[in-house]
Design a protein around this motif. Structure first.
Motif, PDB file in Angstrom:
ATOM      1  N   TYR A  16       0.831  -1.195   0.000  1.00 33.41           N
ATOM      2  CA  TYR A  16       0.000   0.000   0.000  1.00 33.41           C
ATOM      3  C   TYR A  16       0.871   1.253   0.000  1.00 33.41           C
ATOM      4  O   TYR A  16       1.917   1.304   0.628  1.00 33.41           O
ATOM      5  N   GLY A  17       0.426   2.267  -0.726  1.00 31.74           N
ATOM      6  CA  GLY A  17       1.187   3.503  -0.828  1.00 31.74           C
ATOM      7  C   GLY A  17       2.204   3.507  -1.947  1.00 31.74           C
ATOM      8  O   GLY A  17       2.934   4.481  -2.112  1.00 31.74           O
ATOM      9  N   SER A  18       2.236   2.436  -2.739  1.00 32.17           N
ATOM     10  CA  SER A  18       3.197   2.326  -3.841  1.00 32.17           C
ATOM     11  C   SER A  18       2.660   2.901  -5.139  1.00 32.17           C
ATOM     12  O   SER A  18       3.385   2.968  -6.132  1.00 32.17           O
ATOM     13  N   GLY A  19       1.397   3.282  -5.152  1.00 35.41           N
ATOM     14  CA  GLY A  19       0.785   3.736  -6.395  1.00 35.41           C
ATOM     15  C   GLY A  19       0.437   2.549  -7.272  1.00 35.41           C
ATOM     16  O   GLY A  19       0.179   1.450  -6.793  1.00 35.41           O
ATOM     17  N   THR A  20       0.441   2.766  -8.564  1.00 32.75           N
ATOM     18  CA  THR A  20       0.217   1.674  -9.517  1.00 32.75           C
ATOM     19  C   THR A  20       1.535   0.965  -9.773  1.00 32.75           C
ATOM     20  O   THR A  20       2.562   1.605 -10.011  1.00 32.75           O
ATOM     21  N   VAL A  21       1.497  -0.364  -9.725  1.00 30.88           N
ATOM     22  CA  VAL A  21       2.701  -1.157  -9.950  1.00 30.88           C
ATOM     23  C   VAL A  21       2.440  -2.161 -11.065  1.00 30.88           C
ATOM     24  O   VAL A  21       1.290  -2.467 -11.395  1.00 30.88           O
ATOM     25  N   VAL A  22       3.517  -2.667 -11.633  1.00 30.73           N
ATOM     26  CA  VAL A  22       3.448  -3.722 -12.635  1.00 30.73           C
ATOM     27  C   VAL A  22       4.031  -4.989 -12.026  1.00 30.73           C
ATOM     28  O   VAL A  22       5.117  -4.954 -11.438  1.00 30.73           O
ATOM     29  N   VAL A  23       3.303  -6.087 -12.138  1.00 30.69           N
ATOM     30  CA  VAL A  23       3.806  -7.383 -11.686  1.00 30.69           C
ATOM     31  C   VAL A  23       4.019  -8.261 -12.908  1.00 30.69           C
ATOM     32  O   VAL A  23       3.094  -8.471 -13.700  1.00 30.69           O
ATOM     33  N   PHE A  24       5.233  -8.747 -13.039  1.00 32.06           N
ATOM     34  CA  PHE A  24       5.586  -9.571 -14.196  1.00 32.06           C
ATOM     35  C   PHE A  24       6.775 -10.462 -13.840  1.00 32.06           C
ATOM     36  O   PHE A  24       7.760  -9.988 -13.272  1.00 32.06           O
ATOM     37  N   ASN A  25       6.645 -11.726 -14.158  1.00 32.68           N
ATOM     38  CA  ASN A  25       7.743 -12.676 -13.971  1.00 32.68           C
ATOM     39  C   ASN A  25       8.276 -12.651 -12.535  1.00 32.68           C
ATOM     40  O   ASN A  25       9.473 -12.611 -12.299  1.00 32.68           O
ATOM     41  N   GLU A  26       7.349 -12.648 -11.570  1.00 32.82           N
ATOM     42  CA  GLU A  26       7.641 -12.723 -10.135  1.00 32.82           C
ATOM     43  C   GLU A  26       8.297 -11.473  -9.565  1.00 32.82           C
ATOM     44  O   GLU A  26       8.831 -11.487  -8.457  1.00 32.82           O
ATOM     45  N   ARG A  27       8.240 -10.360 -10.303  1.00 31.87           N
ATOM     46  CA  ARG A  27       8.818  -9.111  -9.816  1.00 31.87           C
ATOM     47  C   ARG A  27       7.771  -8.007  -9.789  1.00 31.87           C
ATOM     48  O   ARG A  27       6.829  -8.012 -10.578  1.00 31.87           O
ATOM     49  N   ILE A  28       7.985  -7.044  -8.880  1.00 33.14           N
ATOM     50  CA  ILE A  28       7.089  -5.904  -8.718  1.00 33.14           C
ATOM     51  C   ILE A  28       7.844  -4.648  -9.145  1.00 33.14           C
ATOM     52  O   ILE A  28       8.925  -4.353  -8.620  1.00 33.14           O
ATOM     53  N   TYR A  29       7.267  -3.899 -10.101  1.00 38.25           N
ATOM     54  CA  TYR A  29       7.941  -2.724 -10.647  1.00 38.25           C
ATOM     55  C   TYR A  29       7.096  -1.464 -10.441  1.00 38.25           C
ATOM     56  O   TYR A  29       5.868  -1.511 -10.491  1.00 38.25           O
ATOM     57  N   SER A  30       7.768  -0.338 -10.274  1.00 39.54           N
ATOM     58  CA  SER A  30       7.084   0.947 -10.236  1.00 39.54           C
ATOM     59  C   SER A  30       6.636   1.333 -11.637  1.00 39.54           C
ATOM     60  O   SER A  30       7.371   1.177 -12.612  1.00 39.54           O
TER      61      SER A  30
END
Length: 322
Positions: free
Chosen positions: A142-156
């Motif tokens: 929470y508080g990260s904004g919108t994130v991208v999840v792909f191939n077991e990683r979380i990206y800003s």
């Protein structure tokens, strides 16, 4: 008590089916069909909302606004832990950053997709969707904004780029690292974005275009865009923000007509900066009313300028400082 996650589907490879000629029909699968194919976490209550069944290059500003409105509607339910948006990968980074700039809720919005269809060997559909639901329901994000999840990683969303046309490791964040990982069903968060900015009231769909700069480039395209009524132009310059000197007369004409012109760099890392003083340099562009785009790439700069114009905000030299 079960956590609740709303899954908004928009199409893309993650919802594609093979057709007779061996190609894929992008966005052919509904959200309910997609959910039935996946082993979704039993401890999480899933609500499926079909918004579009489109290839991602068919998603523009109008469609992004629609996705945003659906998300805001879902967040009116205080029991919703987070939201997942399934999306084609080709324009995923643009929609992700648009949502990051226009949704203020502290709960997490996750965008995901896949490089292979649900029916291909080694498909990444199931792991990406399941992991995204875990991230959307995880309070630590929470508080990260919108994130991208792909191939077991979380990206800003701010820095994510598609870096491979077909490999399962489709996205990366040069120079900034990912926010966390999903390891055997456990979400582990290592860092969060420091600065968040949100623009809520969007009143129009502005026309903003990107021009790639190269050796010997002329101002013909700039002139055509100005004549077509463009409101913003993103110049994808080189190095510290240089463009071809032959573009300068057209750039000056665009600025004089009130077009918002921003220069970015095609380099994977680093900021635009007035390091040189010659015709077409970043310093020369600044003197002639062009805004320096910091470390934004051209696609993210375009989204930001469009959102600023749509919300009636000023575009000046401070816009891309953070």
């Amino acid at each position: 008590m079960k956590r609740k996650v709303s899954v908004i589907t928009t199409g893309g490879t993650i919802a594609s089916k093979p057709i007779e000629n061996g190609l894929l029909n992008s966005g052919a699968i509904t959200g309910e069909e997609l959910a039935a194919l996946c082993q979704l976490p039993e401890e999480i209550e899933i609500k499926i909302i079909d918004v579009f069944q489109l290839p991602s290059m068919h998603i523009g500003f109008k469609e992004m606004l629609k996705i945003r409105d659906v998300i805001l509607n879902e967040f009116e339910d205080p029991d919703v832990s987070g939201i997942v948006v399934t999306h084609g990968t080709d324009s995923l980074e643009e929609t992700a950053y648009f949502l990051d700039l226009t949704i203020a809720d502290e709960r997490t919005v996750v965008i995901t997709g896949s490089q292979r269809s649900p029916f291909e060997v080694g498909s990444d559909v199931f792991s990406n969707l399941s992991n995204s639901i875990l991230v959307a329901s995880e309070p630590a994000t929470y508080g990260s904004g919108t994130v991208v999840v792909f191939n077991e990683r979380i990206y800003s969303a701010r820095y994510i780029r598609k870096v491979h046309s077909s490999n399962l490791q489709a996205f990366d964040v040069f120079g900034h690292g990912y926010l966390g990982i999903i390891d055997s069903g456990v979400v582990r968060v290592y860092q969060k974005p420091v600065n968040r900015e949100v623009y809520k009231n969007l009143h129009k769909e502005p026309k903003v275009d990107i021009i790639k700069c190269y050796s010997g480039a002329s101002g013909t395209v700039i002139e055509a865009l100005v004549d077509d009524g463009v409101e913003g132009i993103i110049l994808e310059g080189v190095g510290r923000g240089q463009v071809s000197p032959y573009m300068m007369p057209a750039i000056n004409k665009a600025v004089s007509k009130g077009v918002h012109v921003v220069v970015t760099t095609s380099a994977e890392e680093g900021r635009v900066y007035p390091a040189y003083d010659y015709l077409g340099s970043a310093a020369d562009l600044m003197r002639n009313g062009v805004v320096l785009g910091g470390d934004y790439n051209s696609k993210k700069a375009r989204i930001k300028v469009a959102v600023l114009l749509a919300s009636g905000n000023t575009i000046d030299k401070t816009v891309f400082e953070n």
